[in-house]
Enzyme design. Structure first.
Site, mmCIF file in Angstrom:
data_model
loop_
_atom_site.group_PDB
_atom_site.id
_atom_site.type_symbol
_atom_site.label_atom_id
_atom_site.label_comp_id
_atom_site.label_asym_id
_atom_site.label_seq_id
_atom_site.Cartn_x
_atom_site.Cartn_y
_atom_site.Cartn_z
ATOM 1 N NE ARG A 85 30.770 10.748 0.387
ATOM 2 C CZ ARG A 85 32.118 10.793 0.351
ATOM 3 N NH1 ARG A 85 32.734 11.953 0.216
ATOM 4 N NH2 ARG A 85 32.826 9.688 0.469
ATOM 5 C CG ASP A 143 18.586 33.779 0.483
ATOM 6 O OD1 ASP A 143 17.634 33.374 -0.200
ATOM 7 O OD2 ASP A 143 18.868 33.308 1.601
#
Length: 406
Positions: free
Chosen positions: A83, A202
């Site tokens: 993680r 984006d």
């Protein structure tokens, strides 16, 4: 013969490659994230599937975890836990950062997980307000509008960004070319209007092959890596390219929320990057030709094709758009984009269905709009399929002339 000196751990070489002269995009696409392989006697990047990593020095592990908690910087030495980071995923992050021209990149399980991490990072500093320009990808629009992460959004056009900023504005978000209308904004002008507020661009549709928003002032560059970066419709991922300071914040959010990218996905993405320039340029040439032919077809009311180029085409039909979807045989009727095969979808029914109908139409997403993601097939074969489907969809008299490309 003397061998090249080995690093303390291969993971260090992946994340901190030796300084070198700038390389062309096509060269970076093939070699970035792989610079250490030859010294290890490898050709293909290895896939590290470990979720945890042994260490007999627990004091050192504690110190490394404390350092990560303080800044989000990647721990020195071998990995600690899946993680916190993974060597295979780190290769992809290194490569994408090089292609976008940023210091770092942080990968996530999906594009929406990546955007969520950005919003949470800004909200954690009390900056919950977002200024955004429509259209955006439908789920991005919904995430902002619904305030699911505690954010508040002000929608505006590019000219109104400066006036929409508030003391608690933490982010300005644009998508260019936009999904699905392919509308473009002047990223440099938008970045100037943002002042000290970070601009998130984006870049999913353009990819770093066509534009590098960081060079125009964007601090954050978002990709749904599921699309062109992967390129084969077989991986789900998101990534944010940014400076190292913001990357540290994103890694901490990723660690806390668990939105990690699987190592196999990281491998597939790294492989996808190696052919990204070739795929984007080939598909873009076909898309430009299809846009020209669509504009001359009497069944098409309007064609949207960006000035920057690219492999995406949007067009509005005189007839029933659902019949066009039902009528294609070579083109794949499916959501998503950026694959090697050509995809078509009806945004008002799928990708932007979640956006309020009035807001959707106000952003230029009409009920007759179709979005085409052009792949690598022969242009004449694609056109035969589209022309047949368009003719079958006609339900009313159409004008003699075709459509303009906008």
């Amino acid at each position: 013969m003397d061998s090249a000196p080995a690093s303390t751990h291969a993971y260090d070489d992946v994340r901190r490659p030796a300084s070198r002269a700038p390389r062309a995009l096509a060269t970076e696409a093939v070699h970035a994230g792989r610079d250490d392989l030859a010294r290890q006697g490898l050709h293909a990047p290895p896939i590290d599937l470990s979720t945890t990593y042994p260490s007999y020095d627990s004091r050192a592990e504690a110190a490394r975890i404390d350092a990560f908690a303080a800044t989000g910087a990647e721990p020195d030495g071998p990995p600690v836990y899946g993680r916190l980071g993974n060597p295979t995923v780190a290769r992809f992050e290194t490569a994408l950062a090089r292609l976008e021209g940023t210091a770092s990149a942080v990968a996530f399980a999906s594009g929406m997980a990546a955007l969520s991490a950005v919003l949470l990072a800004r909200a954690s500093t009390g900056l919950r307000h977002v200024v955004a320009v429509r259209p955006l990808y439908g789920c991005s629009d919904h995430l902002l509008t619904a305030g699911l992460l505690g954010s508040e959004v002000t929608w505006t056009d590019p000219a109104g960004i400066a006036d929409a900023l508030r003391p608690d504005t933490g982010l300005v978000m644009v998508e260019s070319p936009a999904n699905p209308t392919l509308a473009e904004v002047d990223l440099r002008a938008v970045a100037h209007a943002c002042g000290s507020v970070p601009l998130l661009a984006d870049n999913t549709f353009a990819t770093p092959v066509l534009q590098r928003p960081a060079e125009q002032g964007a601090r954050l560059v978002l990709h749904s890596a599921t699309k062109y970066l992967g390129g084969h419709g077989d991986v789900l991922a998101g990534v944010v390219a940014c400076d190292e300071e913001f990357a540290g914040q994103l890694r901490q959010i990723r660690f806390a929320t668990g939105g990690v990218l699987h190592p196999l996905a990281g491998y597939l993405l790294l492989r996808g990057l190696s052919t990204l320039p070739v795929r984007v340029r080939a598909a873009s040439a076909t898309a430009a030709e299809l846009a020209r032919r669509l504009a001359a077809d009497p069944h098409v009311a309007r064609v949207h094709y960006p000035r920057i180029g690219g492999a995406m085409v949007a067009f509005e039909v005189h007839g029933d758009p659902h019949e066009v979807i039902a009528g294609v045989r070579l083109v794949t009727p499916a959501v998503s984009l950026g694959s090697v095969d050509t995809l078509i979808q009806h945004p008002a029914s799928i990708s932007h269905r979640i956006v309020d109908e009035r807001e959707r139409r106000g952003a230029g997403v009409s009920d007759r709009l179709l979005r085409l993601s052009v792949g690598l097939e022969d242009v004449d074969d694609l056109w035969d399929d589209l022309r047949t489907a368009l003719a079958a969809s006609a339900t009313a008299p159409v004008p003699e002339r075709g459509a303009a490309v906008v």
